[in-house]
Scaffold this active site. Structure first.
Site, PDB file in Angstrom:
ATOM      1  N   HIS A  53      -6.685  -5.810   2.985  1.00 16.32           N
ATOM      2  CA  HIS A  53      -5.558  -5.229   3.723  1.00 16.32           C
ATOM      3  C   HIS A  53      -4.915  -6.287   4.612  1.00 16.32           C
ATOM      4  O   HIS A  53      -5.601  -7.113   5.209  1.00 16.32           O
ATOM      5  CB  HIS A  53      -6.035  -4.092   4.637  1.00 16.32           C
ATOM      6  CG  HIS A  53      -6.557  -2.895   3.923  1.00 16.32           C
ATOM      7  ND1 HIS A  53      -5.783  -1.790   3.653  1.00 16.32           N
ATOM      8  CD2 HIS A  53      -7.778  -2.616   3.418  1.00 16.32           C
ATOM      9  CE1 HIS A  53      -6.505  -0.890   3.020  1.00 16.32           C
ATOM     10  NE2 HIS A  53      -7.731  -1.358   2.861  1.00 16.32           N
TER      11      HIS A  53
ATOM     12  N   HIS B 237      -9.950  -5.158  -2.486  1.00 13.31           N
ATOM     13  CA  HIS B 237      -8.572  -5.307  -1.994  1.00 13.31           C
ATOM     14  C   HIS B 237      -8.604  -5.670  -0.520  1.00 13.31           C
ATOM     15  O   HIS B 237      -9.332  -5.078   0.261  1.00 13.31           O
ATOM     16  CB  HIS B 237      -7.757  -4.022  -2.216  1.00 13.31           C
ATOM     17  CG  HIS B 237      -8.407  -2.784  -1.683  1.00 13.31           C
ATOM     18  ND1 HIS B 237      -9.396  -2.094  -2.373  1.00 13.31           N
ATOM     19  CD2 HIS B 237      -8.239  -2.110  -0.529  1.00 13.31           C
ATOM     20  CE1 HIS B 237      -9.777  -1.057  -1.665  1.00 13.31           C
ATOM     21  NE2 HIS B 237      -9.102  -1.030  -0.529  1.00 13.31           N
TER      22      HIS B 237
ATOM     23  N   ASN C 124       0.851  -1.185   0.000  1.00  6.56           N
ATOM     24  CA  ASN C 124       0.000   0.000   0.000  1.00  6.56           C
ATOM     25  C   ASN C 124       0.886   1.234   0.000  1.00  6.56           C
ATOM     26  O   ASN C 124       1.802   1.360   0.819  1.00  6.56           O
ATOM     27  CB  ASN C 124      -0.883  -0.008   1.260  1.00  6.56           C
ATOM     28  CG  ASN C 124      -1.996   1.010   1.177  1.00  6.56           C
ATOM     29  OD1 ASN C 124      -1.998   1.882   0.310  1.00  6.56           O
ATOM     30  ND2 ASN C 124      -2.945   0.906   2.091  1.00  6.56           N
TER      31      ASN C 124
END
Ligand SMILES: [Zn+2]
Length: 184
Positions: free
Chosen positions: A142, A140, A70
């Site tokens: 994390h 997505h 990220n």
């Protein structure tokens, strides 16, 4: 404090922006300033796999999904696991995509643990902008490594996170550990 112009220049790169500013050490934003700048309208998670691993901060590629750092990490080593397909929701994913997102997440845990010696993880998906998804259109997951000492007053008081390593260095370390684990 960080340089606002540098932060803005990274706004269209891959990652999920949030309200935290980042204090980059030891060389503030040097990696980001030299980075590529994809078209503003393009989905960053569709754009990233078309680039080489280094420019897009990709750690590993699977058949249906891939792993990247990220650009706006909560912690050093904050990874995202994304399907290649532009789908917003977890229940839009096929059985194969779900399986590979799960397998990549498991392997990411092992690789991060081996390289970072962290104490725990936060793993999860924000589904929809109302739930906090920064890029709601492209699923997505994390994966945020946590250390016993990382939950201090610093982010709350200063709204700033101190990140000890540059993203490019983190990517290289994780990709090397990933490939080393592959051959076993
Ligand atoms: Zn997309």
């Amino acid at each position: 404090m960080t340089d606002d112009a540098s932060l803005e220049s990274a706004a269209h790169l891959v990652g999920v922006p949030d309200e935290f500013q980042r204090l980059w050490t030891p060389h503030r934003m040097a990696y980001i300033e030299g980075g590529p700048k994809p078209h503003v309208d393009e989905c960053p998670f569709c754009w990233a796999p078309q680039q080489d691993d280094e420019s897009a901060l990709i750690v590993a590629r699977g058949t249906h999904a891939y792993v990247l750092l990220n650009l706006f990490p909560y912690n050093s080593g904050h990874l995202l696991v994304c399907p290649y397909r532009h789908i917003p929701l977890y229940d839009d994913a096929t059985v194969d995509e779900v399986a590979e997102i799960g397998a990549l997440t498991q392997k990411a845990m092992r690789v991060v643990r081996a390289t970072s010696n962290n104490d725990g993880f936060n793993i999860g998906m924000n589904q929809g902008a109302v739930a906090g998804a920064g890029i709601a259109g492209h699923l997505h997951q994390h994966l945020v490594p946590r250390w016993a000492q990382d939950a201090n007053f610093f982010p709350i008081i200063a709204r700033t996170k101190a990140l000890p390593q540059l993203l490019g260095d983190v990517r290289r370390t994780l990709a090397e550990a990933w490939n080393a684990a592959e051959s076993h």
